[in-house]
Design an enzyme around this catalytic site. Structure first.
Site, short mmCIF file in Angstrom:
data_model
loop_
_atom_site.label_atom_id
_atom_site.label_comp_id
_atom_site.label_asym_id
_atom_site.label_seq_id
_atom_site.Cartn_x
_atom_site.Cartn_y
_atom_site.Cartn_z
N SER A 81 0.75 -1.02 -0.35
CA SER A 81 0.27 -0.01 -0.16
C SER A 81 0.85 1.43 0.08
CB SER A 81 -0.70 -0.07 1.68
OG SER A 81 -0.38 -0.45 2.71
N ASP B 181 -2.69 -8.56 11.03
CA ASP B 181 -3.14 -9.00 11.09
C ASP B 181 -4.35 -10.60 11.93
OD1 ASP B 181 -3.53 -7.09 8.97
OD2 ASP B 181 -2.69 -8.81 8.19
N ARG C 137 3.72 -5.65 16.46
CA ARG C 137 2.10 -5.49 16.35
C ARG C 137 1.08 -6.02 17.44
NH1 ARG C 137 2.18 -3.24 10.11
NH2 ARG C 137 2.95 -5.41 10.43
N HIS D 24 5.18 -13.25 7.55
CA HIS D 24 5.81 -11.56 6.59
C HIS D 24 7.22 -11.34 5.82
CE1 HIS D 24 6.86 -7.58 6.60
NE2 HIS D 24 5.36 -7.25 7.52
N HIS E 262 -2.17 -8.55 1.92
CA HIS E 262 -1.64 -7.48 2.73
C HIS E 262 -2.70 -7.02 3.79
CE1 HIS E 262 0.53 -4.16 3.44
NE2 HIS E 262 -0.20 -2.85 2.25
N1 CMX Z 1 0.60 -20.13 5.62
C1 CMX Z 1 1.09 -21.09 4.32
N2 CMX Z 1 1.07 -20.75 3.81
C2 CMX Z 1 2.68 -19.42 3.79
C3 CMX Z 1 2.70 -18.99 4.69
C4 CMX Z 1 1.64 -18.77 5.92
N3 CMX Z 1 1.12 -17.71 6.49
N4 CMX Z 1 3.00 -18.39 4.66
C5 CMX Z 1 3.92 -18.02 3.60
N5 CMX Z 1 3.90 -19.43 2.80
C6 CMX Z 1 4.27 -20.03 1.54
C7 CMX Z 1 4.83 -18.82 0.67
O1 CMX Z 1 3.51 -19.53 0.12
C8 CMX Z 1 5.64 -19.88 -0.30
O2 CMX Z 1 4.73 -21.02 -0.57
P1 CMX Z 1 5.39 -21.32 -2.60
O3 CMX Z 1 6.70 -20.84 -2.02
O4 CMX Z 1 4.94 -22.34 -2.63
O5 CMX Z 1 4.45 -20.03 -3.10
C9 CMX Z 1 6.50 -20.16 0.81
O6 CMX Z 1 5.78 -20.28 2.39
C10 CMX Z 1 7.92 -18.65 0.87
O7 CMX Z 1 6.90 -17.78 1.64
P2 CMX Z 1 7.52 -16.95 2.82
O8 CMX Z 1 9.13 -16.39 1.39
O9 CMX Z 1 7.71 -16.84 3.31
O10 CMX Z 1 6.40 -15.59 2.06
P3 CMX Z 1 6.70 -14.31 1.49
O11 CMX Z 1 7.50 -13.60 1.54
O12 CMX Z 1 6.08 -14.76 0.28
O13 CMX Z 1 5.11 -13.56 1.68
C11 CMX Z 1 3.36 -12.82 3.13
C12 CMX Z 1 4.56 -12.74 2.93
C13 CMX Z 1 2.92 -12.34 3.57
C14 CMX Z 1 2.67 -12.68 1.43
C15 CMX Z 1 3.05 -14.93 3.30
O14 CMX Z 1 3.47 -14.68 4.83
C16 CMX Z 1 1.75 -14.99 3.92
O15 CMX Z 1 1.14 -15.34 2.52
N6 CMX Z 1 1.09 -14.68 4.78
C17 CMX Z 1 -0.43 -14.88 5.02
C18 CMX Z 1 -1.44 -13.70 4.49
C19 CMX Z 1 -1.49 -12.86 6.10
O16 CMX Z 1 -1.12 -12.26 6.76
N7 CMX Z 1 -0.75 -11.41 4.74
C20 CMX Z 1 -0.33 -10.33 5.97
C21 CMX Z 1 0.62 -9.24 6.29
C22 CMX Z 1 1.02 -8.56 7.17
C23 CMX Z 1 -0.38 -7.24 6.31
O17 CMX Z 1 0.79 -6.89 4.84
O18 CMX Z 1 -0.66 -7.05 6.54
#
Ligand code: CMX
Length: 442
Positions: free
Chosen positions: A241, A373, A327, A318, A271
């Site tokens: 964002s 979150d 947070r 994250h 996000h």
């Molecule tokens: N549950 C299951 N799998 C997860 C996961 C979770 N909470 N977090 C990461 N992974 C997976 C990813 O999907 C990725 O899988 P693939 O290789 O199969 O695509 C793998 O683990 C590696 O990901 P990462 O490098 O650890 O995480 P990223 O930097 O790519 O993504 C984030 C970060 C936040 C998008 C991810 O951890 C996620 O999807 N979390 C759940 C959604 C969430 O809570 N988002 C809010 C974040 C805070 C905010 O911005 O408000």
């Protein structure tokens, strides 16, 4: 010129001169090299913009102008009962780098009250939408409709000089922040309370008045909103964002339009929308298990089922953080102080114990810990705000503080149009054919 604007003008002129000098002497210095994994992998960790208002450390979490959340809780001026920090104080800090006095914060509250009026056409536009329209869609449309009053856009059309961009951006930032609680509360009341709107109370602070207009009673809820609006305000510049606001603003699109774009980014489930997804996931789990007091085994099984279905566990992981999000911890502490034995809060705490080891065993999740979150929904449900589709709007109101303060800085420092370089996979293949192989660390 108002007192905050004067202060900002002075600080901005000083930093602009300093940056000019830094670039004159070191402009060609290489900051870091970039790997192909970073290029294909969402630009993780590539340092490519300047964001003055906050900085994120992977282990320690966010610092706003050098202050951690526990430090801010102690040092920022507080609400009338002296318990939670006023988000007005954080905006002041982010904009000019100083903790404000009580008097200065009071002045800012007054400013935002004076600027909070929303033109009738905005409400009329929202009233045309089906009440089932997602609140983030309504929020973005409301912000875009407010754009007709953009000082920046009007002054640009009248031939504003580059030297005045910061001044017009400041006016828009102040007006937009002042109006957002009213806009958000209007959306909440039309979506879930038959359009029974609540007039602003001009004797309350920005967060207190927002809680009042939402219509959820009690001083504890006001305190929750004050804390919520403080801790969600900024998370340095690279998050989706903030970066969107930065990018759109760099085209000299005005602060309303760049903020609306940022809110479209916040509305994604990876996000800000994760806050609604967390509570939806918890409610679905409770429905599937048949009790709001699930056992550890119940929760573990549900987590495994979620992962086996190829879905993410919302609220965990994250892109930058590698420890529990401060947070999240701040909200946990709030719950310990204000709330006794709430089933959903207890479920959130059990998930906090049980999910990280499961994510760790997947072997690919870089951060198994909760993010902001993971906790917020449980607190809102406790006070009666169960309409989780609305939660990301709350996040958005708070995020305005950081991204608008940063927009003022971007225009004051004269940042140019953002335009990084992209590449095709054919380019990559040709490049690799000419480049010696670097050993992989996996
Ligand atoms: N549950 C299951 N799998 C997860 C996961 C979770 N909470 N977090 C990461 N992974 C997976 C990813 O999907 C990725 O899988 P693939 O290789 O199969 O695509 C793998 O683990 C590696 O990901 P990462 O490098 O650890 O995480 P990223 O930097 O790519 O993504 C984030 C970060 C936040 C998008 C991810 O951890 C996620 O999807 N979390 C759940 C959604 C969430 O809570 N988002 C809010 C974040 C805070 C905010 O911005 O408000």
């Amino acid at each position: 010129m108002d007192i905050l604007k004067q202060k900002f003008q002075k600080k901005a002129a000083e930093l602009k001169a300093e940056v000019k000098e830094i670039l004159r002497e070191h402009g060609e210095t290489v900051v870091e090299n970039i790997t192909l994994s970073q290029v294909y992998g969402g630009a993780r960790n590539i340092q490519m913009m300047v964001w003055e208002t906050s900085e994120l450390d992977p282990m320690e979490g966010i610092r706003f102008r050098g202050y951690s959340i526990p430090e801010l809780k102690k040092r920022l001026p507080k609400g009338p009962d002296g318990k939670e920090p006023l988000p007005e104080g954080l905006f002041w800090l982010m904009l000019v780098g100083e903790i404000p006095t009580e008097k200065e914060v009071h002045w800012l509250t007054e400013q935002w009250i004076q600027r909070c009026n929303i033109p009738e056409h905005v409400f009329k536009l929202l009233d045309l939408l089906p009440v089932t329209t997602h609140p983030m869609t309504q929020f973005i449309m409301g912000i875009t409709a407010l754009q007709s009053g953009s000082v920046f856009a009007h002054r640009y059309e009248d031939g504003m000089s580059k030297e005045e961009y910061w001044d017009a951006a400041y006016e828009d930032a102040m007006n937009l922040i002042a109006r957002l609680p009213r806009l958000a509360a209007y959306i909440y009341r039309r979506s879930y309370h038959n359009g029974q709107h609540i007039a602003p109370n001009i004797h309350l602070d920005w967060g207190g008045n927002f809680a009042h207009m939402l219509g959820i009673p009690g001083s504890d809820f006001m305190n929750l909103i004050r804390l919520y609006l403080t801790i969600h305000a900024d998370h340095e510049g690279g998050n989706a964002s903030a970066h969107t606001v930065h990018l759109i603003g760099s085209t000299l699109s005005d602060p309303y339009l760049s903020f609306a774009g940022g809110m479209a980014a916040l509305a994604g489930p990876l996000h800000g929308l994760a806050n609604q997804e967390v509570i939806r996931w918890i409610f679905n789990m409770i429905d599937a298990i048949g009790t709001d007091r699930p056992t550890d085994d119940d929760i573990k099984e549900y987590v495994h089922t979620t992962i086996a279905a190829g879905k993410i566990v919302p609220g965990y992981g994250h892109a930058v953080l590698r420890k529990p999000d401060p947070r999240f911890i701040a909200q946990m502490e709030f719950a310990k102080q204000y709330i006794k034995d709430d089933p959903i809060v207890n479920v959130v705490w059990k998930i906090y114990e049980l999910v990280p080891p499961i994510l760790e065993t997947m072997g690919k999740v870089k951060n198994p810990w909760p993010n902001v979150d993971a906790h917020s929904g449980a607190l809102l449900v406790h006070y009666g705000m169960k309409e989780y589709d609305f939660y990301t709007v709350l996040f958005g109101v708070s995020r305005a503080l950081g991204v608008m303060a940063s927009t003022c800085w971007s225009r004051a420092l004269g940042f140019p149009l953002e335009r990084p370089k992209s590449m095709t996979t054919d380019w990559v293949k040709n490049f690799l054919a000419k480049t010696p192989k670097v050993a992989s660390n996996s």
